[in-house]
Each structure stands twice: as structure tokens, then as C-alpha cells.
Write a protein that holds these residues in place. Structure first.
Motif, PDB file in Angstrom:
ATOM      1  N   GLY A  61       0.803  -1.224   0.000  1.00 20.24           N
ATOM      2  CA  GLY A  61       0.000   0.000   0.000  1.00 20.24           C
ATOM      3  C   GLY A  61       0.829   1.264   0.000  1.00 20.24           C
ATOM      4  O   GLY A  61       0.348   2.340  -0.342  1.00 20.24           O
ATOM      5  N   GLN A 115       5.870  -4.276   3.106  1.00 19.12           N
ATOM      6  CA  GLN A 115       4.422  -4.484   3.039  1.00 19.12           C
ATOM      7  C   GLN A 115       3.777  -3.721   4.188  1.00 19.12           C
ATOM      8  O   GLN A 115       4.426  -3.422   5.194  1.00 19.12           O
ATOM      9  CB  GLN A 115       4.088  -5.963   3.132  1.00 19.12           C
ATOM     10  N   GLU A 116       2.508  -3.417   4.019  1.00 19.30           N
ATOM     11  CA  GLU A 116       1.776  -2.737   5.080  1.00 19.30           C
ATOM     12  C   GLU A 116       0.991  -3.718   5.929  1.00 19.30           C
ATOM     13  O   GLU A 116       0.773  -3.488   7.109  1.00 19.30           O
ATOM     14  CB  GLU A 116       0.834  -1.685   4.467  1.00 19.30           C
ATOM     15  N   HIS A 117       0.576  -4.843   5.301  1.00 14.86           N
ATOM     16  CA  HIS A 117      -0.175  -5.855   6.039  1.00 14.86           C
ATOM     17  C   HIS A 117       0.634  -6.299   7.260  1.00 14.86           C
ATOM     18  O   HIS A 117       1.760  -6.774   7.120  1.00 14.86           O
ATOM     19  CB  HIS A 117      -0.460  -7.036   5.108  1.00 14.86           C
ATOM     20  N   ARG A 118       0.064  -6.130   8.444  1.00 15.21           N
ATOM     21  CA  ARG A 118       0.721  -6.503   9.702  1.00 15.21           C
ATOM     22  C   ARG A 118       2.123  -5.911   9.835  1.00 15.21           C
ATOM     23  O   ARG A 118       3.040  -6.561  10.357  1.00 15.21           O
ATOM     24  CB  ARG A 118       0.796  -8.026   9.838  1.00 15.21           C
ATOM     25  N   ARG A 119       2.280  -4.692   9.339  1.00 17.29           N
ATOM     26  CA  ARG A 119       3.637  -4.137   9.317  1.00 17.29           C
ATOM     27  C   ARG A 119       4.223  -3.981  10.714  1.00 17.29           C
ATOM     28  O   ARG A 119       5.421  -3.877  10.882  1.00 17.29           O
ATOM     29  CB  ARG A 119       3.657  -2.783   8.594  1.00 17.29           C
ATOM     30  N   GLY A 129      -0.628   1.852   5.742  1.00 19.94           N
ATOM     31  CA  GLY A 129      -1.451   1.182   6.758  1.00 19.94           C
ATOM     32  C   GLY A 129      -2.149  -0.073   6.281  1.00 19.94           C
ATOM     33  O   GLY A 129      -2.525  -0.903   7.086  1.00 19.94           O
ATOM     34  N   TYR A 130      -2.340  -0.213   4.968  1.00 21.27           N
ATOM     35  CA  TYR A 130      -2.914  -1.473   4.454  1.00 21.27           C
ATOM     36  C   TYR A 130      -2.459  -1.679   3.017  1.00 21.27           C
ATOM     37  O   TYR A 130      -2.002  -0.743   2.356  1.00 21.27           O
ATOM     38  CB  TYR A 130      -4.445  -1.482   4.543  1.00 21.27           C
ATOM     39  N   ASP A 131      -2.586  -2.902   2.562  1.00 22.05           N
ATOM     40  CA  ASP A 131      -2.140  -3.237   1.202  1.00 22.05           C
ATOM     41  C   ASP A 131      -3.298  -3.242   0.217  1.00 22.05           C
ATOM     42  O   ASP A 131      -4.460  -3.327   0.613  1.00 22.05           O
ATOM     43  CB  ASP A 131      -1.489  -4.625   1.198  1.00 22.05           C
ATOM     44  N   ARG A 181      -5.590  -5.067  -2.581  1.00 20.14           N
ATOM     45  CA  ARG A 181      -6.047  -6.455  -2.665  1.00 20.14           C
ATOM     46  C   ARG A 181      -5.848  -7.036  -4.065  1.00 20.14           C
ATOM     47  O   ARG A 181      -5.847  -8.228  -4.273  1.00 20.14           O
ATOM     48  CB  ARG A 181      -7.511  -6.548  -2.256  1.00 20.14           C
TER      49      ARG A 181
END
Ligand code: BGC
Length: 756
Positions: A115, A156-160, A415-417, A419
Motif C-alpha cells: 500500500g 508491506q503494510e499488512h501486519r507491518r 497502513g494497508y495493502d 487487494r
């Protein structure tokens, strides 16, 4: 010169611990009794997000200029441009009272889904390092610090904030660290910001390997390390590992833990003193030459933002000379909400409060009678049939249609990736429908990261703006109407579809992100995999043409201690002035290690008038030919042949030349009973010892059958020596003699037989 050591000796333990965390969200702490001031830090990276804590709405940042984001400026491939942008930002920091600008952000673009890719530079570590060093030098020339971030592997932002980026040391060194390394070695940023995530299981905020062993001991970093906002896991562990400043304030909680740890002997007082010293050195570097606060130069910098945008835009496709557009003689339609409401930046901590956005529609209306239809709603996932038919109607009546498409804010952000890699459906549908009624369609894209383009074959031209800052609209019009000649090149590959990407099967993971594609990231992957892409790394068209000639190496036979220069001449063979990014790649043909097909090792941007030629010279050194050898714990260039290539993109190599390199370094090696046959054969000494035994092997193992030596070799390659012995191919004496002869040459002691 202030004596920081003396100052530290006057500080109490509590004051020292306090100095290692922020006073609030944006300031370091002051110690008034000793004249230590607080200083302010601000985001970054492509403009000032400075919050005025004294204002009625402290969450709103001051109005500032929004320069193009790194996804765009990276495509300039222009060190001078990045340095100039750094200078402009440094000047703005001086005016706003900011001591450290929180940037550049140099994490590698591992997947197009990250993201935050819009804020990052490239999939290529060499490019990311060179451009970031230039930016840092620019900012710091104004006596303002930078904070290169996020150190490291925050791709990556997922669970960063908790995820562990798991990878080999080689992958870390070759792909994810060099941008930081180059910046430290060439520009000494005042600060480094550690990442939120873990690196091979250990939080970036308490990772001794990265924060101390590599950053300081190997690279010679002299500044201080600050945490990303809230990235501290265990404050005392972090301090011991090399994290100097915690941001923002822990409201005293972690300061007390530091005091306690020093008192109990868990943490050495000298570790704390060192951290305080590093922080104070930079606090005083700024405060001792405190610049006068002034209003920002919004108008002057807007013009710079426009120029930087122009130099960064990438012309991806231009069939039938569709571009540039004439200003008057034809009917032109501008379609798509982005034409009147461009997306100029990404969301999150880098978001600039900018007021001076000029849309492409407004800019075009000053020079041409363009017609406009909205076509779609920027944020909507549903096609509006009225908007669609109004747009196709308009396009059918015009000679050229420019569609302004892009990703909505909600699709990509800190903050998020993302999809998926698609544009919103209504936009893809609109483009296809317009292609049904017009044979001259041009698409202009506003996005922070690659998108799939199912319609790419049907449109005549594609202009990639990325998120090009507050002057995006004006710069787009400059390019569309030929006021400026496009000269950007892609700093990342545009794959055809998401499932083609290197980490499609493992991205993003959860607790652990497996970087199992290793060093094969971006073009390093697509080329090795022979995977077709939509637009390759380094690609970008111009309104003129360039010819390459005379690639010359200063020497064709070197050792790994030598440098070699590569020169190439480029001529503008078209009819207008233009800039070309000359790219230099190196391929390892030795076959010694698994390596990418080729890697970028140099680039220069040159400006040429029609008919003009210039010769560009690159210097290559050991590092240009090396990979990171884990056994050696260092960079290693194997003996053998290499190809040096000059090209206009990674897929458009115009000239190449070969050289031979001889390694002066021997890899650590101890032969033993479990050493395999092929490992022996990698060394001339081993080859000598075993070659003479091959007939015995054939005789013993294969019962004297009449096998070709090469076939035997292929069969026994993966066998350990003891296996060959047990098959009766060689005797005990022969095996130990072979081991000894090899170890003698590598300094190994006699009969050293560690088991594998
Ligand atoms: C971001 C950093 C930023 C910091 C301060 C964090 O969430 O990751 O890049 O500098 O916030 O805003």
C-alpha cells in the motif's frame, strides 16, 4: 564548538534517559538548566507535514507544497533533480522550524500490492540508493537532517507492526539493505528510522545485527537511530541494540525502564551515554545555526514541483505519433474525473496539506479548446450509465480522446495493502467503450503502483503520471501538448497481471513473510523466469530518438581489486531536444552462483539537442560484479566472464562488451569425507586430484562398463567422497590424499574432517 561529553557528564541519569525519547509527538526533549533545546521533526518525504501544535486544530498540518511522490521522482533517474528537490525541502524546513525531515523512504518494492509503494523508490536497490543519497545531500546542504526509513525490510503494510520479514542474509544484503547502505556511505543522513516489523524474527527496533553490526560497524553511520512512531517493543533491549531515540514520547514509561536497567546493571551506563551523545550532536548541529522562521515559498516551489513532475512522467506507449497533441487544429476530448480532480499524492503520514492544485483540465483550457466529460466517479465501484454514454458520445465526435484514469485514494495507502492490481471496473469499462468509438485514445494514469491494463493494446498512447504532486495537472498538459519532451523511465516493472509477480504465492504472509523468491525481485525475477511483462524496468519513450554507439571498456582483463570504466556515446537522431537515461547493466556469466540475468550498475541522464552526441562514462568496481557470499560474509566476484551492457531500458540493450575478471579472494573451504565430488571440482586443486581418479571411479563403481568420463562425472557429482569410496571407486588413501591436497591450498589442517 560545544563539548557534548562535558554536557553529558552534567546530566542526571533521569535526564539522560529522558533525552532518549520524544517530548511529544514531534519534538525531542529539552533540558533547560543546561541549555539543551528541544527540536522538531516532521514528515516527509515529498513535502512538509508539519503540525502546528499551538493552533486550534493541531491535527491539521500547515499549508505546504506537495512535490511528486517518490514513485514518480524515481522515474526521473536524475540525481541532480533529487538533490534540488532535497534543497527545496531543506529550505522549507528552515522556514518552518523543522530540524529533521522524516524521509526518504527507500524500502524495496517487492510486490505491487504494498500500500505504501507510492512513497518508496524502486524495485532496484542501486537506483533507490543513488537517488536517495542525492535527496539526502540536498536536504542536509541546508543544515537540516533527514531520517532515511524504514530500516529495514518494511516492504508491506499488512501486519507491518508485528510481521517478520524472513530472508537469507544474501537477500538482505543484495536487495533490502543497499539503498540504506549507499545513502549512509554517500550522504551520512543525520538519522535513520527503524522499521516497525521484525527482521528474521527480531524487531527492527531491537535488532543488533542491523542497527549496530551492519549500520554502524560496517557502514560507518555517524548519526542517531530513531524509532518509527510507536515501533518500540522492548525499550531497554532496543537501546542496547542501537536504537537511540524513541518517538513519539512514551510519557515517561520507557524512560523509567531505562533508569531502572542502568541502576540494576542490566544496561551499561556507557550505552546510554553513547545514545545521548549521538542525539545531542544532531540537536546542536541544528540549534547552533538556528535558521530564522519565515513563511514557506509556496509559489516558487510550486514551479519547481511542476518541473520535477515533468521530468518524472513516463510515456509508456505512443503509437502512430498520437502524442504530442496539436493545440488547436483538432477536436480533443478530456474524459475522466481525474482530469478535473487529479490524484496527486498518497494517504497516510506523508499526506501534504496543499492548496494550489491546478487540474489538467484547467491547464489545458489555457492553451486549447478541450471538451470535457466526467465519465466516471473517482471513488465509485459502479458504472454510471449516464456518465458513460455522455463520455462515449463526446469521444465519438472528437479526433483524439484523453482519458484521465487512476486509483482512488481508498485503493492504496499507508497502513494497508492493495487487494488486487486492477483499476476500478467502471474505468476499465469506460476505456474499452471509448476504444469502440474512437481510434485515437490516450490514457493518462494517476496511481502509486502498477495497474493491470487489459486495454493496453487498444489505446494509442499511455502516459504514467504516478502521484505527481500538486502540479501534476499542469505537468501532464506540458507533456500531452509537447511543451516538454517526456524523459522518465520506469523505476519498477509493470507486470501483466498479479499472478506473474515474484512473491505472488507468499505475499503478504501473516506472522511471517517468507521472502522465498530471494534476490529475484522485480526485473531480476521476470528476466530469470523469462516472464513477459507489460512494460519493463527502465522503459520510457521520448518524442525524439537516440542511437547508441562505441561501448568501450578501459580494460578487458581485470582482478577484483581493479576498477574499469565503460564509455558509450549517445546521439539524438530525432528532431527535437530530449533527455535520455543511459542505463548500464552487468551480467555474471561465470555460472558460479545463482544470479539475476543482469543487474543495474550505473545510469546517467543526459540532455541532447537534435544531432548532438555525448559520451557517458561509468566506473565499475568489485561491487559491480559481486554477489553477497554468505560463507565469506562479504561481497564476492567469482573468476570468469562478465558482460557489460548499455541500454535504453532493461529490455532494450543496445550494446554489450565482455570482460574477464580474476578473483583474488579464496572462499573459505575445508574439504572432508562428506565434501561432494562437484564441490571438489569447483577448485583447480580438487580437479587435479580427482580427475586422475575418474577412471578408477568408473572401473570400481560401474563394473568396468564403458562409460564416457563426462557421464560418470554427471552421475557422481552430488556424491560425497565417502560414498564413492564405499562403492570401491577410490581407496581410503586416495580419498585422504585428495582431501589433504585441497586443504593444504586453503590453509585447512591435515585430516580436518568436520561432518556436514
Ligand atoms: C510512519 C513513518 C512516519 C511516522 C511519523 C509512521 O507511522 O511509518 O513513515 O514518519 O509515522 O508520522
Amino acid at each position: 564548538m560545544r563539548n557534548i561529553d562535558e554536557l553529558i557528564s552534567e546530566l542526571t541519569l533521569e535526564e539522560k534517559a529522558g533525552l532518549c525519547s520524544g517530548a511529544d509527538f514531534w519534538h525531542t526533549k529539552a533540558v533547560e538548566r543546561l541549555g539543551i533545546p528541544d527540536v522538531m521533526v516532521s514528515d516527509g518525504p515529498h513535502g512538509l507535514r508539519t503540525q502546528d501544535l499551538s493552533s486550534q486544530n493541531p491535527n491539521e498540518s500547515i499549508q505546504a507544497v506537495c512535490f511528486p511522490a517518490a514513485c514518480a521522482t524515481a522515474c526521473s533517474f536524475d540525481r541532480e533533480l533529487l538533490e534540488e528537490m532535497g534543497e527545496a525541502l531543506g529550505e522549507e524546513c528552515r522556514r518552518a522550524g523543522v530540524s529533521v525531515l522524516l524521509g526518504p523512504a527507500v524500502n524495496i518494492k517487492r510486490s505491487p500490492l504494498c500500500g505504501r509503494n507510492f512513497e518508496y523508490v524502486s524495485e532496484d536497490p542501486y537506483l533507490a540508493g543513488e537517488l536517495s543519497a542525492a535527496y539526502i545531500n540536498g536536504v542536509q546542504s541546508k543544515n537540516i537532517g533527514t531520517s532515511i526509513k524504514h530500516f529495514a525490510t518494511n516492504s508491506q503494510e499488512h501486519r507491518r507492526m508485528t510481521c517478520s520479514s524472513d530472508m537469507s542474509e544474501r537477500t538482505l544484503r543484495e536487495i533490502y539493505l543497499p539503498a540504506f547502505e549507499t545513502a549512509v556511505k554517500k550522504a551520512q543522513p543525520w538519522t535513520v528510522m527503524c522499521c516497525y516489523n521484525r527482521i528474521n524474527g527480531v524487531y527492527g527496533s531491537e535488532n543488533k545485527h542491523t542497527l549496530t553490526e551492519i549500520l554502524r560497524d560496517e557502514w560507518g553511520f555517524e548519526g542517531y537511530v530513531m524509532s518509527d512512531w510507536g515501533a518500540v517493543n522492548d525499550r531497554v533491549e532496543g537501546l542496547a541494540a542501537g536504537l537511540d531515540l524513541e518517538m513519539p514520547s512514551s510519557k515517561g514509561v520507557n524512560d523509567a525502564k531505562i533508569v531502572e536497567a542502568v541502576k540494576s546493571g542490566k544496561l551499561s551506563g556507557s550505552v546510554l551515554d553513547k545514545a545521548v551523545k549521538r542525539i545531542l550532536e544532531k540537536v546542536f548541529k541544528y540549534a547552533d545555526e538556528l535558521p530564522e522562521k519565515m513563511p514557506l515559498d509556496i509559489q516558487g516551489d510550486h514551479e519547481k514541483a511542476r518541473r520535477f513532475a515533468r521530468e518524472s512522467i513516463v510515456l509508456l506507449k505512443n503509437d502512430s505519433g498520437s502524442l504530442p497533441l496539436p493545440e488547436r487544429s483538432i477536436e480533443i476530448a478530456f474524459i475522466g474525473e481525474f482530469a478535473e480532480n487529479p490524484r496527486i499524492q498518497g494517504g497516510g503520514s506523508s499526506h501534504i496539506n496543499t492548496k494550489t492544485t491546478v487540474s489538467a483540465l484547467e491547464a489545458a483550457e489555457k492553451i486549447s479548446d478541450v471538451h470535457y466529460a466526467k465519465g466516471f466517479d473517482r471513488e465509485s465501484g459502479e458504472t454510471d450509465p449516464n456518465l458513460l454514454s455522455e463520455a462515449t458520445d463526446l469521444a465519438s465526435k472528437c479526433d483524439a480522446t484523453v482519458i484521465f484514469a487512476g486509483l482512488p485514494d481508498s485503493f492504496e495507502s499507508e497502513g494497508y495493502d492493495r487487494r488486487h492490481m486492477k483499476l476500478p471496473d467502471p474505468q476499465n469499462e469506460l476505456i474499452e467503450k471509448i476504444c469502440d468509438v474512437s481510434d485515437n485514445v490516450i490514457v493518462v494514469l494517476h496511481n502509486g503502483s502498477p495497474v493491470e491494463m487489459p486495454w493496453a493494446e487498444r489505446v494509442n498512447a499511455i502516459v504514467e503520471l504516478y502521484l505527481c504532486g500538486e502540479a501534476a495537472g499542469e505537468a501532464a498538459v506540458d507533456i500531452l501538448f509537447g511543451k516538454a519532451n517526456p524523459c522518465g523511465k520506469l523505476a519498477e516493472t509493470f507486470p501483466k497481471k498479479l499472478s506473474d509477480t515474484p512473491c505472488y504465492l507468499t505475499y503478504p504472509g501473516n506472522e511471517h513473510a517468507e521472502y522465498s523468491e530471494g534476490v529475484f525481485v522485480g526485473y531480476r525475477y521476470y528476466e530469470k523466469k523469462e516472464q513477459d511483462v507489460l512494460f519493463p524496468f527502465g522503459h520510457g519513450l521520448s518524442y525524439t530518438t537516440f542511437e547508441y554507439s562505441d561501448l568501450t571498456l578501459s580494460c578487458g582483463d581485470i582482478t577484483d581489486n581493479d576498477t574499469v570504466t565503460a564509455s558509450v556515446t549517445v546521439t539524438n537522431t530525432g528532431s527535437c531536444s530530449g533527455k535520455e537515461v543511459v542505463q548500464l547493466y552487468v551480467a555474471d556469466n561465470t555460472g558460479f552462483a545463482k544470479r539475476p540475468v543482469k543487474e543495474l550498475k550505473g545510469f546517467e541522464k543526459i540532455c541532447l539537442d537534435p544531432g548532438e552526441s555525448k559520451t557517458v562514462t561509468f566506473t565499475l568496481n568489485k561491487r559491480s560484479f559481486s554477489y553477497y557470499n554468505e560463507e565469506l560474509g562479504d561481497w564476492y566476484a567469482p573468476t570468469g566472464k562478465y558482460t557489460v551492457m548499455a541500454g535504453s531500458s532493461s529490455a532494450d540493450i543496445r550494446l554489450s562488451a565482455e570482460l574477464k575478471l580474476t578473483a583474488t579472494v579464496k572462499l573459505p573451504f575445508v574439504a572432508h569425507e562428506n565434501t561432494t565430488f562437484d564441490e571438489f571440482m569447483d577448485y583447480p586443486e580438487g580437479k587435479e586430484a580427482l580427475d586422475i581418479l575418474l577412471p578408477n571411479v568408473a572401473g570400481g563403481m560401474l563394473g568396468g562398463d564403458n562409460f564416457e568420463i563426462e557421464a560418470i562425472r554427471a552421475m557422481v557429482n552430488g556424491m560425497p567422497l565417502r560414498q564413492i569410496r564405499s562403492f570401491g571407486g577410490i581407496t581410503d588413501e586416495q580419498m585422504y590424499a585428495a582431501i589433504e591436497s585441497l586443504n593444504k591450498n586453503f590453509g585447512g589442517s591435515k585430516w580436518q574432517i568436520p561432518r556436514k
